[in-house]
Design a protein around this motif. Sequence first.
Motif, PDB file in Angstrom:
ATOM      1  N   GLN A  35       0.844  -1.104  -0.095  1.00 45.64           N
ATOM      2  CA  GLN A  35      -0.108  -0.068   0.057  1.00 45.64           C
ATOM      3  C   GLN A  35       0.930   1.134   0.040  1.00 45.64           C
ATOM      4  OE1 GLN A  35      -3.988  -1.237   2.156  1.00 45.64           O
ATOM      5  NE2 GLN A  35      -2.551  -0.602   3.735  1.00 45.64           N
ATOM      6  N   ASP A  36       0.345   2.175  -0.365  1.00 42.48           N
ATOM      7  CA  ASP A  36       1.237   3.593  -0.528  1.00 42.48           C
ATOM      8  C   ASP A  36       0.100   4.598  -0.674  1.00 42.48           C
ATOM      9  OD1 ASP A  36       3.168   5.358  -0.648  1.00 42.48           O
ATOM     10  OD2 ASP A  36       3.819   4.699  -2.772  1.00 42.48           O
ATOM     11  N   TRP A  37      -0.509   4.818   0.523  1.00 36.79           N
ATOM     12  CA  TRP A  37      -1.514   5.887   0.492  1.00 36.79           C
ATOM     13  C   TRP A  37      -0.972   7.181   0.661  1.00 36.79           C
ATOM     14  CZ3 TRP A  37      -6.606   6.788   1.534  1.00 36.79           C
ATOM     15  CH2 TRP A  37      -6.993   7.991   2.172  1.00 36.79           C
ATOM     16  N   ARG A  38       0.297   7.396   1.093  1.00 36.79           N
ATOM     17  CA  ARG A  38       0.938   8.818   1.228  1.00 36.79           C
ATOM     18  C   ARG A  38       1.327   9.352  -0.379  1.00 36.79           C
ATOM     19  NH1 ARG A  38       3.537  11.691   4.908  1.00 36.79           N
ATOM     20  NH2 ARG A  38       3.347  10.224   6.311  1.00 36.79           N
ATOM     21  N   ASN A  39       1.762   8.282  -1.195  1.00 34.42           N
ATOM     22  CA  ASN A  39       2.119   8.981  -2.573  1.00 34.42           C
ATOM     23  C   ASN A  39       0.912   8.811  -3.526  1.00 34.42           C
ATOM     24  OD1 ASN A  39       4.819   9.793  -2.073  1.00 34.42           O
ATOM     25  ND2 ASN A  39       5.143   7.590  -1.728  1.00 34.42           N
ATOM     26  N   LEU A  40       0.182   7.675  -3.454  1.00 36.66           N
ATOM     27  CA  LEU A  40      -0.908   7.674  -4.638  1.00 36.66           C
ATOM     28  C   LEU A  40      -2.420   7.702  -4.125  1.00 36.66           C
ATOM     29  CD1 LEU A  40       0.782   4.532  -6.535  1.00 36.66           C
ATOM     30  CD2 LEU A  40       0.757   7.092  -7.251  1.00 36.66           C
ATOM     31  N   GLY A  41      -2.535   7.665  -2.584  1.00 39.27           N
ATOM     32  CA  GLY A  41      -3.830   7.856  -2.357  1.00 39.27           C
ATOM     33  C   GLY A  41      -4.867   7.011  -2.500  1.00 39.27           C
ATOM     34  N   VAL A  42      -6.023   7.090  -2.902  1.00 40.24           N
ATOM     35  CA  VAL A  42      -6.972   6.040  -2.678  1.00 40.24           C
ATOM     36  C   VAL A  42      -6.586   4.779  -3.775  1.00 40.24           C
ATOM     37  CG1 VAL A  42      -8.890   7.736  -2.062  1.00 40.24           C
ATOM     38  CG2 VAL A  42      -8.511   7.079  -4.429  1.00 40.24           C
ATOM     39  N   ALA A  43      -5.877   5.114  -4.772  1.00 43.09           N
ATOM     40  CA  ALA A  43      -5.601   3.892  -5.738  1.00 43.09           C
ATOM     41  C   ALA A  43      -4.684   2.937  -5.064  1.00 43.09           C
ATOM     42  CB  ALA A  43      -5.046   4.492  -7.080  1.00 43.09           C
ATOM     43  N   ALA A  44      -3.993   3.271  -3.875  1.00 47.50           N
ATOM     44  CA  ALA A  44      -2.898   2.257  -3.378  1.00 47.50           C
ATOM     45  C   ALA A  44      -3.159   1.983  -2.153  1.00 47.50           C
ATOM     46  CB  ALA A  44      -1.597   3.115  -3.509  1.00 47.50           C
ATOM     47  N   VAL A  45      -4.459   1.624  -1.729  1.00 52.31           N
ATOM     48  CA  VAL A  45      -4.741   1.056  -0.470  1.00 52.31           C
ATOM     49  C   VAL A  45      -5.981   0.052  -0.689  1.00 52.31           C
ATOM     50  CG1 VAL A  45      -4.118   2.944   1.130  1.00 52.31           C
ATOM     51  CG2 VAL A  45      -6.396   2.976   0.243  1.00 52.31           C
ATOM     52  N   VAL A  46      -6.045  -1.000   0.076  1.00 53.79           N
ATOM     53  CA  VAL A  46      -7.050  -1.955  -0.045  1.00 53.79           C
ATOM     54  C   VAL A  46      -8.380  -1.449   0.870  1.00 53.79           C
ATOM     55  CG1 VAL A  46      -7.641  -4.416   0.439  1.00 53.79           C
ATOM     56  CG2 VAL A  46      -5.525  -3.733  -0.321  1.00 53.79           C
ATOM     57  N   TRP A  47      -9.416  -1.344   0.010  1.00 58.60           N
ATOM     58  CA  TRP A  47     -10.873  -0.716   0.507  1.00 58.60           C
ATOM     59  C   TRP A  47     -11.472  -2.035   0.688  1.00 58.60           C
ATOM     60  CZ3 TRP A  47     -11.149   4.246   1.959  1.00 58.60           C
ATOM     61  CH2 TRP A  47     -10.154   5.053   1.562  1.00 58.60           C
ATOM     62  N   ASP A  48     -12.510  -1.702   1.946  1.00 57.72           N
ATOM     63  CA  ASP A  48     -13.190  -2.967   2.456  1.00 57.72           C
ATOM     64  C   ASP A  48     -13.934  -3.626   1.271  1.00 57.72           C
ATOM     65  OD1 ASP A  48     -12.469  -2.878   5.176  1.00 57.72           O
ATOM     66  OD2 ASP A  48     -14.056  -1.858   5.588  1.00 57.72           O
ATOM     67  N   ALA A  49     -14.495  -2.820   0.249  1.00 60.34           N
ATOM     68  CA  ALA A  49     -15.198  -3.306  -1.067  1.00 60.34           C
ATOM     69  C   ALA A  49     -14.463  -4.460  -1.819  1.00 60.34           C
ATOM     70  CB  ALA A  49     -15.549  -2.330  -1.802  1.00 60.34           C
ATOM     71  N   ALA A  50     -13.000  -4.096  -1.778  1.00 58.64           N
ATOM     72  CA  ALA A  50     -12.221  -5.093  -2.546  1.00 58.64           C
ATOM     73  C   ALA A  50     -12.159  -6.533  -1.630  1.00 58.64           C
ATOM     74  CB  ALA A  50     -10.865  -4.723  -2.833  1.00 58.64           C
ATOM     75  N   VAL A  51     -11.864  -6.257  -0.479  1.00 55.46           N
ATOM     76  CA  VAL A  51     -11.843  -7.686   0.413  1.00 55.46           C
ATOM     77  C   VAL A  51     -13.316  -8.232   0.409  1.00 55.46           C
ATOM     78  CG1 VAL A  51     -11.713  -8.451   2.876  1.00 55.46           C
ATOM     79  CG2 VAL A  51     -10.369  -6.580   2.092  1.00 55.46           C
ATOM     80  N   VAL A  52     -14.489  -7.350   0.506  1.00 59.11           N
ATOM     81  CA  VAL A  52     -15.896  -8.462   0.372  1.00 59.11           C
ATOM     82  C   VAL A  52     -15.910  -8.993  -0.904  1.00 59.11           C
ATOM     83  CG1 VAL A  52     -18.004  -8.076   0.419  1.00 59.11           C
ATOM     84  CG2 VAL A  52     -16.913  -6.912   2.195  1.00 59.11           C
ATOM     85  N   MET A  53     -15.672  -8.491  -2.045  1.00 57.55           N
ATOM     86  CA  MET A  53     -15.622  -8.903  -3.536  1.00 57.55           C
ATOM     87  C   MET A  53     -14.869 -10.049  -3.454  1.00 57.55           C
ATOM     88  SD  MET A  53     -16.867  -8.598  -6.476  1.00 57.55           S
ATOM     89  CE  MET A  53     -16.922  -6.941  -7.211  1.00 57.55           C
ATOM     90  N   CYS A  54     -13.694 -10.122  -3.114  1.00 52.83           N
ATOM     91  CA  CYS A  54     -12.694 -11.394  -2.948  1.00 52.83           C
ATOM     92  C   CYS A  54     -13.377 -12.712  -2.118  1.00 52.83           C
ATOM     93  CB  CYS A  54     -11.327 -10.957  -2.418  1.00 52.83           C
ATOM     94  SG  CYS A  54     -10.472 -10.180  -3.470  1.00 52.83           S
ATOM     95  N   MET A  55     -14.056 -12.230  -1.084  1.00 50.66           N
ATOM     96  CA  MET A  55     -14.848 -13.185  -0.360  1.00 50.66           C
ATOM     97  C   MET A  55     -15.958 -13.855  -1.232  1.00 50.66           C
ATOM     98  SD  MET A  55     -15.031 -11.133   3.234  1.00 50.66           S
ATOM     99  CE  MET A  55     -16.219 -12.037   4.072  1.00 50.66           C
ATOM    100  N   TYR A  56     -16.578 -12.910  -1.799  1.00 52.66           N
ATOM    101  CA  TYR A  56     -17.862 -13.282  -2.690  1.00 52.66           C
ATOM    102  C   TYR A  56     -17.452 -14.191  -3.892  1.00 52.66           C
ATOM    103  CZ  TYR A  56     -21.993 -13.070  -5.530  1.00 52.66           C
ATOM    104  OH  TYR A  56     -23.056 -13.404  -6.187  1.00 52.66           O
ATOM    105  N   LEU A  57     -16.219 -13.725  -4.591  1.00 51.13           N
ATOM    106  CA  LEU A  57     -15.699 -14.631  -5.720  1.00 51.13           C
ATOM    107  C   LEU A  57     -15.220 -16.206  -5.008  1.00 51.13           C
ATOM    108  CD1 LEU A  57     -13.323 -12.162  -7.675  1.00 51.13           C
ATOM    109  CD2 LEU A  57     -15.845 -12.764  -8.245  1.00 51.13           C
ATOM    110  N   GLU A  58     -14.761 -15.822  -3.753  1.00 49.51           N
ATOM    111  CA  GLU A  58     -14.080 -17.424  -3.547  1.00 49.51           C
ATOM    112  C   GLU A  58     -15.116 -18.296  -2.916  1.00 49.51           C
ATOM    113  OE1 GLU A  58     -10.329 -18.262  -0.824  1.00 49.51           O
ATOM    114  OE2 GLU A  58     -11.776 -17.082   0.268  1.00 49.51           O
ATOM    115  N   LEU A  59     -16.215 -17.723  -2.413  1.00 45.62           N
ATOM    116  CA  LEU A  59     -17.458 -18.481  -1.912  1.00 45.62           C
ATOM    117  C   LEU A  59     -18.614 -18.414  -2.416  1.00 45.62           C
ATOM    118  CD1 LEU A  59     -17.101 -17.071   1.837  1.00 45.62           C
ATOM    119  CD2 LEU A  59     -16.049 -19.094   0.974  1.00 45.62           C
TER     120      LEU A  59
END
Length: 218
Positions: A35-59
């Motif tokens: 992650q690189d919030w300091r230099n790239l902001g929102v594009a470079a951190v993992v948001w909860d929506a991505a985690v939930v999407m991965c859970m959905y894809l897996e399950l």
Amino acid sequence: MALVPYVDSVIPALSKLQNLSARFHFANRDICIAQDWRNLGVAAVVWDAAVVMCMYLELSQVELRGKVAIELGAGTGLVGIVAALLGAKVTITDRMPALDFLSANVKANLPSDVQDSVVVSELSWGENLDRYPAEGFDLVLGADIVYLEDTFVPLIQTLQHLCAEATVVLLACKIRYERDANFLSMLRQWFTVEEVYYDKQRDIHIYKAWKQPPRSDL
């Protein structure tokens, strides 16, 4: 989609975004996302929506093996990485400033026999869409990409270009403001949309959409 500069925050809930990495376990693999919030902001951190999407894809019952998928506004690439580990051929996209960082995460987290199934590519919604095959994808993925009102029209234009009638679109997002609900209303002009999952703890909705057939009365 948008790069937002770092601003020091005293909000505890945001402190995890400032960590240099985030660790997950999906598709029977340990995944470490830089992650690189300091230099790239929102594009470079993992948001909860991505985690939930991965859970959905897996399950869930979403079929990924052998499917041709594209992730929009990928940021760190977590969703596209998991989709590839689950058997999809994935084009992982974001705007040009995020691509080196995105590519590094993809390379670090995919085994050599899977890396050939992934392409990292620049895509600014609504622009140069002819670089991507029209109606050329089985699955379109987007996690937390519905938040800037100025992007709604080009995002829908992009979905219209990428999707055939058989294409499945999966969007994971928070409904933070009225404008977010307005996006769903706009999307329903062209796509059939239904909510297929809700993570109450994280307040994340997953919507499934597919292209409406052409109207016979036009």
